[in-house]
Enzyme design. Structure first.
Site, PDB file in Angstrom:
ATOM      1  N   CYS A 116       0.815  -1.219   0.000  1.00  0.00           N
ATOM      2  CA  CYS A 116       0.000   0.000   0.000  1.00  0.00           C
ATOM      3  C   CYS A 116       0.846   1.266   0.000  1.00  0.00           C
ATOM      4  O   CYS A 116       0.333   2.351  -0.273  1.00  0.00           O
ATOM      5  CB  CYS A 116      -0.966  -0.020   1.177  1.00  0.00           C
ATOM      6  SG  CYS A 116      -2.050  -1.452   1.099  1.00  0.00           S
ATOM      7  N   HIS A 164      -3.550   6.785   2.528  1.00  0.00           N
ATOM      8  CA  HIS A 164      -3.925   5.481   1.984  1.00  0.00           C
ATOM      9  C   HIS A 164      -5.310   5.094   2.503  1.00  0.00           C
ATOM     10  O   HIS A 164      -5.584   5.184   3.696  1.00  0.00           O
ATOM     11  CB  HIS A 164      -2.878   4.445   2.416  1.00  0.00           C
ATOM     12  CG  HIS A 164      -3.301   3.045   2.167  1.00  0.00           C
ATOM     13  ND1 HIS A 164      -3.716   2.598   0.924  1.00  0.00           N
ATOM     14  CD2 HIS A 164      -3.408   1.978   3.006  1.00  0.00           C
ATOM     15  CE1 HIS A 164      -4.035   1.323   1.011  1.00  0.00           C
ATOM     16  NE2 HIS A 164      -3.870   0.927   2.251  1.00  0.00           N
ATOM     17  N   ASN A 190     -10.209  -0.711  -0.369  1.00  0.00           N
ATOM     18  CA  ASN A 190      -8.742  -0.595  -0.361  1.00  0.00           C
ATOM     19  C   ASN A 190      -8.189  -1.187  -1.668  1.00  0.00           C
ATOM     20  O   ASN A 190      -8.190  -2.398  -1.856  1.00  0.00           O
ATOM     21  CB  ASN A 190      -8.193  -1.349   0.854  1.00  0.00           C
ATOM     22  CG  ASN A 190      -6.683  -1.274   0.975  1.00  0.00           C
ATOM     23  OD1 ASN A 190      -6.001  -0.812   0.054  1.00  0.00           O
ATOM     24  ND2 ASN A 190      -6.160  -1.742   2.084  1.00  0.00           N
TER      25      ASN A 190
HETATM   26  O1  UT7 Z   1      -3.656  -1.689   3.547  1.00  0.00           O
HETATM   27  C1  UT7 Z   1      -3.526  -2.432   4.713  1.00  0.00           C
HETATM   28  C2  UT7 Z   1      -4.484  -3.572   4.640  1.00  0.00           C
HETATM   29  N1  UT7 Z   1      -5.090  -3.943   5.866  1.00  0.00           N
HETATM   30  C3  UT7 Z   1      -5.778  -3.127   6.676  1.00  0.00           C
HETATM   31  O2  UT7 Z   1      -5.847  -1.954   6.495  1.00  0.00           O
HETATM   32  C4  UT7 Z   1      -6.489  -3.766   7.844  1.00  0.00           C
HETATM   33  C5  UT7 Z   1      -6.613  -2.846   9.022  1.00  0.00           C
HETATM   34  N2  UT7 Z   1      -7.560  -3.410   9.947  1.00  0.00           N
HETATM   35  C6  UT7 Z   1      -8.877  -3.204   9.842  1.00  0.00           C
HETATM   36  O3  UT7 Z   1      -9.348  -2.474   8.970  1.00  0.00           O
HETATM   37  C7  UT7 Z   1      -9.764  -3.854  10.867  1.00  0.00           C
HETATM   38  O4  UT7 Z   1      -8.972  -4.484  11.850  1.00  0.00           O
HETATM   39  C8  UT7 Z   1     -10.748  -4.893  10.256  1.00  0.00           C
HETATM   40  C9  UT7 Z   1     -11.802  -4.183   9.433  1.00  0.00           C
HETATM   41  C10 UT7 Z   1     -10.001  -5.912   9.404  1.00  0.00           C
HETATM   42  C11 UT7 Z   1     -11.471  -5.625  11.387  1.00  0.00           C
HETATM   43  O5  UT7 Z   1     -12.145  -4.691  12.198  1.00  0.00           O
HETATM   44  P1  UT7 Z   1     -11.980  -4.739  13.780  1.00  0.00           P
HETATM   45  O6  UT7 Z   1     -12.857  -3.688  14.320  1.00  0.00           O
HETATM   46  O7  UT7 Z   1     -10.507  -4.668  14.080  1.00  0.00           O
HETATM   47  O8  UT7 Z   1     -12.564  -6.153  14.110  1.00  0.00           O
HETATM   48  P2  UT7 Z   1     -11.833  -7.399  14.788  1.00  0.00           P
HETATM   49  O9  UT7 Z   1     -10.780  -7.969  13.900  1.00  0.00           O
HETATM   50  O10 UT7 Z   1     -11.451  -6.990  16.174  1.00  0.00           O
HETATM   51  O11 UT7 Z   1     -13.029  -8.441  14.870  1.00  0.00           O
HETATM   52  C12 UT7 Z   1     -14.171  -8.194  15.670  1.00  0.00           C
HETATM   53  C13 UT7 Z   1     -15.178  -9.293  15.377  1.00  0.00           C
HETATM   54  C14 UT7 Z   1     -14.584 -10.697  15.364  1.00  0.00           C
HETATM   55  O12 UT7 Z   1     -15.511 -11.570  15.961  1.00  0.00           O
HETATM   56  P3  UT7 Z   1     -15.285 -12.029  17.480  1.00  0.00           P
HETATM   57  O13 UT7 Z   1     -13.969 -12.739  17.500  1.00  0.00           O
HETATM   58  O14 UT7 Z   1     -15.292 -10.775  18.292  1.00  0.00           O
HETATM   59  O15 UT7 Z   1     -16.475 -12.918  17.702  1.00  0.00           O
HETATM   60  C15 UT7 Z   1     -14.478 -11.016  13.895  1.00  0.00           C
HETATM   61  O16 UT7 Z   1     -14.577 -12.411  13.630  1.00  0.00           O
HETATM   62  O17 UT7 Z   1     -15.744  -9.078  14.080  1.00  0.00           O
HETATM   63  C16 UT7 Z   1     -15.692 -10.316  13.350  1.00  0.00           C
HETATM   64  N3  UT7 Z   1     -15.601 -10.005  11.922  1.00  0.00           N
HETATM   65  C17 UT7 Z   1     -16.695  -9.786  11.168  1.00  0.00           C
HETATM   66  N4  UT7 Z   1     -17.994  -9.776  11.448  1.00  0.00           N
HETATM   67  C18 UT7 Z   1     -18.850  -9.493  10.446  1.00  0.00           C
HETATM   68  C19 UT7 Z   1     -14.496  -9.894  11.153  1.00  0.00           C
HETATM   69  N5  UT7 Z   1     -14.860  -9.596   9.899  1.00  0.00           N
HETATM   70  C20 UT7 Z   1     -16.210  -9.535   9.876  1.00  0.00           C
HETATM   71  C21 UT7 Z   1     -17.146  -9.258   8.880  1.00  0.00           C
HETATM   72  N6  UT7 Z   1     -18.460  -9.267   9.214  1.00  0.00           N
HETATM   73  N7  UT7 Z   1     -16.791  -8.995   7.604  1.00  0.00           N
END
Ligand code: UT7
Length: 334
Positions: free
Chosen positions: A115, A255, A285
């Protein structure tokens, strides 16, 4: 040799026609529009037809930039493509793009900084203008992320989209142009965001495919924290070097990984919300393409005019960090 400042003299953007809305993803994985939008700010993203090479969308963006600049492909001295989804592991996508464009005079290579690839490539290109070695350089950020995303994995497939952005670099004729850059790399962070298989450490096999190791893997929370911090700290270091503060910036172009990351980083840096460019709602993204696509959005919205001072910043796999201070030179745009 007297050093010349490089300026962006043209911009071309391209996204595939096919729109994938959050509602479409609801049918593919266990997710909701509400979850995706509230956690990421994304409503929809573009997806190329399967089998579309990155060079193809890069070509569309490059042709737009050349047309707007009224420049011939044969005038280009150097092509740099920033991508993590090259057409093939080798040769470089920039070489394939050169042939498609007919830019036969240009020498070509790819940059792999995920990125941060576009800002890294822009920095590299600017050096050749500054030394006087070249006068016309094409820098492209392009990724077909849909080729390496697992559409059964809900935490990644919702984030990424396909797109390309191309700029031409030429010597500046006035006080505008690329003023300075600041980059960092934290290689210890490589495991947090990567594609495990397909390289020399783990070549592709039936087993790696069965284990889906040819898809993007990430620790979202780690990346989130790192990006929020670095997309404020890196611009801060750059601004301080010039005796500037966030109040002096007209535009903050970060980004587009997650709207919450962009907002938090801008707030940490002290940039007011109306100066923050965001198009993640529409494109998700797009990795190497987010910065040029965001510049296109700023131009569409009339938010970017000649003489404006802006900071570009990014965080990507590596982990790579980019920041660039630009006084906008103005480009032909329609
Ligand atoms: O260019 C760089 C590329 N990468 C990034 O920029 C990623 C940066 N990170 C993020 O944008 C965020 O961390 C995410 C969007 C990937 C995830 O959001 P979050 O608020 O950090 O959620 P989390 O990973 O803490 O997950 C919270 C919950 C989990 O369930 P449990 O374990 O609490 O039961 C996940 O399994 O949300 C769940 N989850 C979803 N639920 C519904 C993860 N993805 C999804 C989804 N729909 N698509």
């Amino acid at each position: 040799m007297s050093r010349k400042r490089a300026r962006i003299s043209a911009l071309g953007c391209h996204v595939p026609d096919r729109v994938v809305k959050n509602a479409d993803l609801e049918k593919m994985v266990d997710t909701t529009d509400e979850w995706i939008h509230s956690r990421t700010g994304i409503r929809e993203r573009r997806r190329a037809e399967p089998g579309t090479p990155t060079s193809e969308i890069a070509l569309n963006a490059s042709r737009k930039a050349l047309d707007l600049a009224e420049m011939r492909a044969s005038d280009i001295d150097l092509i740099i493509v920033a991508t993590i989804t090259p057409d093939v592991p080798f040769p470089a996508t920039a070489c394939i793009l050169q042939d498609k464009l007919g830019a036969s005079r240009a020498w070509c290579f790819d940059v792999s900084a995920a990125c941060s690839g576009f800002i890294y490539a822009l920095t590299i290109g600017a050096q050749f203008i500054e030394t006087g070695a070249h006068r016309k350089i094409l820098v492209v950020g392009a990724d077909v992320m849909s080729a390496i995303v697992d559409y059964e994995e809900r935490s990644t497939c919702i984030l990424f989209g396909d797109g390309a952005g191309a700029v031409l670099l030429e010597p500046a004729e006035d006080e505008t142009g690329i003023l300075d850059f600041y980059h960092e790399t934290d290689g210890w962070g490589a495991p947090y965001l990567n594609m495990p298989a397909g390289g020399s450490a783990l070549s592709t096999s039936h087993e790696t495919v069965d284990q889906k190791l040819h898809f993007i893997r990430q620790d979202g929370r780690q990346i989130f924290k790192y990006a929020t911090r670095k997309m404020a700290e890196a611009p801060q270091i750059l601004l301080a070097r010039h005796g500037l503060t966030a109040a002096d910036i007209d535009l903050y172009v970060a980004h587009q990984a997650n709207a919450r990351i962009i907002d938090a980083a801008a707030q940490r840096l002290g940039v007011s919300p109306e100066k923050v460019v965001k198009n993640i709602e529409r494109y998700g993204n797009t990795t190497g393409a987010t910065i040029p696509l965001a510049l296109g959005t700023a131009l569409d919205e009339g938010a970017l005019e000649k003489g404006d001072l802006m900071v570009l910043t990014s965080v990507g796999a590596g982990l790579t960090v980019g920041a660039m201070l630009v006084r906008w030179s103005g480009v032909p745009w329609k």
